[in-house]
Design a protein around this motif. Structure first.
Motif, PDB file in Angstrom:
ATOM      1  N   VAL A 325       0.835  -1.195   0.000  1.00 19.49           N
ATOM      2  CA  VAL A 325       0.000   0.000   0.000  1.00 19.49           C
ATOM      3  C   VAL A 325       0.875   1.253   0.000  1.00 19.49           C
ATOM      4  O   VAL A 325       0.607   2.221  -0.730  1.00 19.49           O
ATOM      5  CB  VAL A 325      -0.945  -0.006   1.216  1.00 19.49           C
ATOM      6  CG1 VAL A 325      -1.620   1.354   1.377  1.00 19.49           C
ATOM      7  CG2 VAL A 325      -1.996  -1.096   1.068  1.00 19.49           C
ATOM      8  N   ARG A 326       1.937   1.242   0.798  1.00 15.08           N
ATOM      9  CA  ARG A 326       2.853   2.378   0.833  1.00 15.08           C
ATOM     10  C   ARG A 326       3.485   2.595  -0.543  1.00 15.08           C
ATOM     11  O   ARG A 326       3.529   3.717  -1.062  1.00 15.08           O
ATOM     12  CB  ARG A 326       3.949   2.147   1.879  1.00 15.08           C
ATOM     13  CG  ARG A 326       4.934   3.310   1.997  1.00 15.08           C
ATOM     14  CD  ARG A 326       6.076   2.968   2.946  1.00 15.08           C
ATOM     15  NE  ARG A 326       5.608   2.756   4.303  1.00 15.08           N
ATOM     16  CZ  ARG A 326       5.436   3.730   5.195  1.00 15.08           C
ATOM     17  NH1 ARG A 326       5.677   4.988   4.851  1.00 15.08           N
ATOM     18  NH2 ARG A 326       5.002   3.454   6.413  1.00 15.08           N
ATOM     19  N   ALA A 327       3.984   1.513  -1.146  1.00  9.94           N
ATOM     20  CA  ALA A 327       4.612   1.623  -2.467  1.00  9.94           C
ATOM     21  C   ALA A 327       3.602   2.082  -3.517  1.00  9.94           C
ATOM     22  O   ALA A 327       3.949   2.832  -4.445  1.00  9.94           O
ATOM     23  CB  ALA A 327       5.231   0.280  -2.852  1.00  9.94           C
ATOM     24  N   ARG A 354      -6.508  -5.225  -2.582  1.00  9.25           N
ATOM     25  CA  ARG A 354      -7.911  -5.566  -2.311  1.00  9.25           C
ATOM     26  C   ARG A 354      -8.065  -6.059  -0.876  1.00  9.25           C
ATOM     27  O   ARG A 354      -9.072  -5.724  -0.214  1.00  9.25           O
ATOM     28  CB  ARG A 354      -8.364  -6.636  -3.310  1.00  9.25           C
ATOM     29  CG  ARG A 354      -9.833  -7.064  -3.155  1.00  9.25           C
ATOM     30  CD  ARG A 354     -10.806  -5.892  -3.389  1.00  9.25           C
ATOM     31  NE  ARG A 354     -10.635  -5.336  -4.727  1.00  9.25           N
ATOM     32  CZ  ARG A 354     -11.210  -5.841  -5.807  1.00  9.25           C
ATOM     33  NH1 ARG A 354     -11.985  -6.898  -5.713  1.00  9.25           N
ATOM     34  NH2 ARG A 354     -11.032  -5.271  -6.989  1.00  9.25           N
ATOM     35  N   ARG A 355      -7.099  -6.817  -0.412  1.00  9.29           N
ATOM     36  CA  ARG A 355      -7.171  -7.316   0.968  1.00  9.29           C
ATOM     37  C   ARG A 355      -7.109  -6.152   1.962  1.00  9.29           C
ATOM     38  O   ARG A 355      -7.789  -6.167   2.992  1.00  9.29           O
ATOM     39  CB  ARG A 355      -6.014  -8.277   1.223  1.00  9.29           C
ATOM     40  CG  ARG A 355      -6.090  -8.973   2.567  1.00  9.29           C
ATOM     41  CD  ARG A 355      -7.296  -9.878   2.657  1.00  9.29           C
ATOM     42  NE  ARG A 355      -7.375 -10.530   3.962  1.00  9.29           N
ATOM     43  CZ  ARG A 355      -8.494 -10.728   4.632  1.00  9.29           C
ATOM     44  NH1 ARG A 355      -9.665 -10.323   4.109  1.00  9.29           N
ATOM     45  NH2 ARG A 355      -8.491 -11.346   5.793  1.00  9.29           N
ATOM     46  N   PHE A 356      -6.322  -5.139   1.652  1.00 15.31           N
ATOM     47  CA  PHE A 356      -6.283  -3.943   2.489  1.00 15.31           C
ATOM     48  C   PHE A 356      -7.675  -3.321   2.591  1.00 15.31           C
ATOM     49  O   PHE A 356      -8.131  -2.956   3.684  1.00 15.31           O
ATOM     50  CB  PHE A 356      -5.287  -2.922   1.917  1.00 15.31           C
ATOM     51  CG  PHE A 356      -5.366  -1.575   2.574  1.00 15.31           C
ATOM     52  CD1 PHE A 356      -4.729  -1.324   3.772  1.00 15.31           C
ATOM     53  CD2 PHE A 356      -6.120  -0.553   1.997  1.00 15.31           C
ATOM     54  CE1 PHE A 356      -4.824  -0.071   4.380  1.00 15.31           C
ATOM     55  CE2 PHE A 356      -6.221   0.690   2.601  1.00 15.31           C
ATOM     56  CZ  PHE A 356      -5.568   0.931   3.801  1.00 15.31           C
ATOM     57  N   GLY A 361     -12.153  -1.727   5.463  1.00 19.56           N
ATOM     58  CA  GLY A 361     -13.462  -1.221   5.075  1.00 19.56           C
ATOM     59  C   GLY A 361     -13.401   0.087   4.346  1.00 19.56           C
ATOM     60  O   GLY A 361     -14.308   0.922   4.474  1.00 19.56           O
ATOM     61  N   THR A 362     -12.323   0.321   3.591  1.00 18.72           N
ATOM     62  CA  THR A 362     -12.155   1.574   2.846  1.00 18.72           C
ATOM     63  C   THR A 362     -11.895   1.272   1.376  1.00 18.72           C
ATOM     64  O   THR A 362     -11.688   0.123   0.986  1.00 18.72           O
ATOM     65  CB  THR A 362     -10.968   2.385   3.403  1.00 18.72           C
ATOM     66  OG1 THR A 362      -9.779   1.593   3.269  1.00 18.72           O
ATOM     67  CG2 THR A 362     -11.174   2.751   4.853  1.00 18.72           C
ATOM     68  N   SER A 363     -11.904   2.325   0.570  1.00 19.88           N
ATOM     69  CA  SER A 363     -11.613   2.193  -0.856  1.00 19.88           C
ATOM     70  C   SER A 363     -10.393   3.038  -1.189  1.00 19.88           C
ATOM     71  O   SER A 363     -10.344   4.236  -0.877  1.00 19.88           O
ATOM     72  CB  SER A 363     -12.797   2.656  -1.699  1.00 19.88           C
ATOM     73  OG  SER A 363     -12.421   2.765  -3.065  1.00 19.88           O
ATOM     74  N   LEU A 364      -9.391   2.431  -1.826  1.00 22.05           N
ATOM     75  CA  LEU A 364      -8.194   3.162  -2.206  1.00 22.05           C
ATOM     76  C   LEU A 364      -8.463   4.184  -3.300  1.00 22.05           C
ATOM     77  O   LEU A 364      -7.608   5.037  -3.570  1.00 22.05           O
ATOM     78  CB  LEU A 364      -7.106   2.180  -2.663  1.00 22.05           C
ATOM     79  CG  LEU A 364      -6.430   1.403  -1.532  1.00 22.05           C
ATOM     80  CD1 LEU A 364      -5.568   0.275  -2.094  1.00 22.05           C
ATOM     81  CD2 LEU A 364      -5.586   2.331  -0.672  1.00 22.05           C
ATOM     82  N   GLY A 405      -5.578 -14.846 -11.878  1.00 20.27           N
ATOM     83  CA  GLY A 405      -6.410 -14.024 -12.728  1.00 20.27           C
ATOM     84  C   GLY A 405      -7.175 -12.974 -11.952  1.00 20.27           C
ATOM     85  O   GLY A 405      -8.146 -12.424 -12.454  1.00 20.27           O
ATOM     86  N   PHE A 406      -6.719 -12.651 -10.738  1.00 22.46           N
ATOM     87  CA  PHE A 406      -7.401 -11.670  -9.906  1.00 22.46           C
ATOM     88  C   PHE A 406      -7.425 -10.325 -10.619  1.00 22.46           C
ATOM     89  O   PHE A 406      -6.403  -9.838 -11.059  1.00 22.46           O
ATOM     90  CB  PHE A 406      -6.682 -11.546  -8.556  1.00 22.46           C
ATOM     91  CG  PHE A 406      -7.414 -10.701  -7.570  1.00 22.46           C
ATOM     92  CD1 PHE A 406      -7.083  -9.378  -7.394  1.00 22.46           C
ATOM     93  CD2 PHE A 406      -8.443 -11.236  -6.816  1.00 22.46           C
ATOM     94  CE1 PHE A 406      -7.766  -8.606  -6.472  1.00 22.46           C
ATOM     95  CE2 PHE A 406      -9.121 -10.456  -5.908  1.00 22.46           C
ATOM     96  CZ  PHE A 406      -8.779  -9.159  -5.734  1.00 22.46           C
TER      97      PHE A 406
END
Length: 407
Positions: A325-327, A354-356, A361-364, A405-406
């Motif tokens: 996530v940081r990268a 996606r796991r984050f 419970g947030t959206s990047l 294939g995610f």
């Protein structure tokens, strides 16, 4: 050493003849000093006359008695303080004194020879005058050095007091103008407050000298002092510190009368730079919003709880999610760049992101998430030891089932 009565009478005649020429010889000496020792041109003639009278009368007493006073009997403190205050170097002071004693000695030899003084007495009193020059020179050197040290300490205290008042905003306009003239600050130019702490084995005094030296070398004005174990002051431009072991905060440019505002900003920037374990000189453009992370610990805790602590229950995999996530944010949200840097498949990075979102419970994709997450990651740096969190660089068993294939 007094000799026969006839010799003693002749000695008094020599002394009287010398005394009659004190003013004339002193006038020639003053011109000689002005010609050969330029620093003495700053000494007022009336002061030179007074000191010359003291030296001349002391020499006559030595000629009469045939003994030289003990070093502690030479009171030269006032002369030393005056010369130090006028910037006359010790070497110049000693040269001037020896020229004065040489003039007196030459006068004695001329008058004694002319009046037929006993040769043995002439040799004896000449030796006494040489001894007087040696003993007095040692004492003059000692008191001059003491005066120089006292003057330097007094100057340092005055400079520190001026800077303290300037940086804390307690000086009047007249005091600022006066201090600026004394310490070479240009009231027409903006200055930036700086506050710095040394790293490693460098002490505050050595750091002060190094920073001022760097400022002069770069042709930029700087006035610094040691305040409360830190170095503080004003500079015209951001110092280039090179390999100097220092962490410093640099406030925005402002007029000298308003530099106390810059100093408060410099203190906050120093606090932030130290919290992030940084080295060098940092201003607001370098640290930006990260300064607020340090200043708002309650908000940092809230965002850590919201975005990063839910990952901790995942163990090593949670650390990898945080790293990805940081990268992702640092790369400008380029997943392929993150995958290339981490040496993993792009789908692995997608799975971690996606796991984050699932764990927090947030959206990047949400703007608020990007801002708050960046804040939380910066706060994490404040509580993470140097070297960062431990953990494997590549995948773990926790993500072995991630489908290739995610999306």
């Amino acid at each position: 050493m007094g000799g026969q009565s006839g010799a003693a009478a002749s000695l008094e005649e020599v002394i009287a003849a010398m005394a009659a020429q004190q003013t004339h010889v002193g006038g020639r000496l003053h011109m000689d000093l002005a010609d050969h020792i330029p620093s003495y041109r700053a000494v007022p003639p009336e002061l030179l006359d007074r000191i010359w009278h003291r030296h001349f009368q002391r020499a006559l007493a030595v000629v009469r008695a045939g003994t030289v006073p003990a070093p502690e009997d030479f009171d030269e403190a006032d002369v030393a303080r005056d010369r130090a205050a006028r910037g006359v170097p010790l070497s110049d002071g000693l040269r001037a004194f020896r020229r004065a004693l040489s003039a007196i000695r030459d006068l004695f030899l001329a008058e004694a020879t002319q009046r037929g003084l006993d040769p043995g007495l002439i040799v004896d009193r000449t030796k006494c005058l040489w001894e007087l020059a040696d003993v007095a020179s040692l004492q003059i050197a000692a008191v001059h050095r003491q005066a120089e040290v006292a003057s330097a300490l007094s100057d340092a205290r005055r400079r520190a007091d001026f800077l303290r008042g300037l940086l804390y905003g307690t000086l009047s306009a007249a005091e600022i103008h006066s201090g600026a003239a004394i310490y070479g600050l240009d009231l027409s130019r903006p200055y930036r407050a700086i506050t710095a702490v040394p790293n490693g084995n460098v002490g505050p005094e050595a750091l002060e000298r190094s920073l001022e030296s760097l400022g002069r070398r770069n042709g930029r004005g700087a006035l610094l002092t040691v305040l409360d174990e830190a170095v503080a002051g004003v500079v015209e431009a951001k110092p280039e510190t090179g390999d100097l072991e220092v962490t410093a905060g640099l406030g925005p440019p402002t007029d000298l009368a308003e530099v106390h505002h810059s100093f408060r900003a410099a203190g906050r920037l120093l606090q932030a730079a130290r919290a992030y374990r940084l080295r060098g000189v940092y201003d607001l453009s370098d640290l930006s919003w990260r300064v607020a992370v340090v200043a708002e610990p309650e908000l940092a805790e809230l965002l850590l709880d919201r975005y990063l602590r839910p990952l901790e229950a995942e163990g090593e995999f949670g650390a990898l999610v945080e790293e990805s996530v940081r990268a992702y944010l640092e790369s400008g949200r380029h997943i392929r760049e993150v995958a290339r840097s981490a040496h993993v498949h792009v789908n692995t990075v997608r799975y971690r992101l996606r796991r984050f979102e699932q764990l927090t419970g947030t959206s990047l994709d949400a703007p608020d998430t990007a801002v708050e997450l960046s804040w939380a990651l910066a706060a994490r740096e404040l509580e993470t030891p140097p070297g960062g969190p431990a953990g494997p660089a590549h995948g773990t068993a926790g993500e072995a089932a991630a489908p290739t294939g995610f999306p």
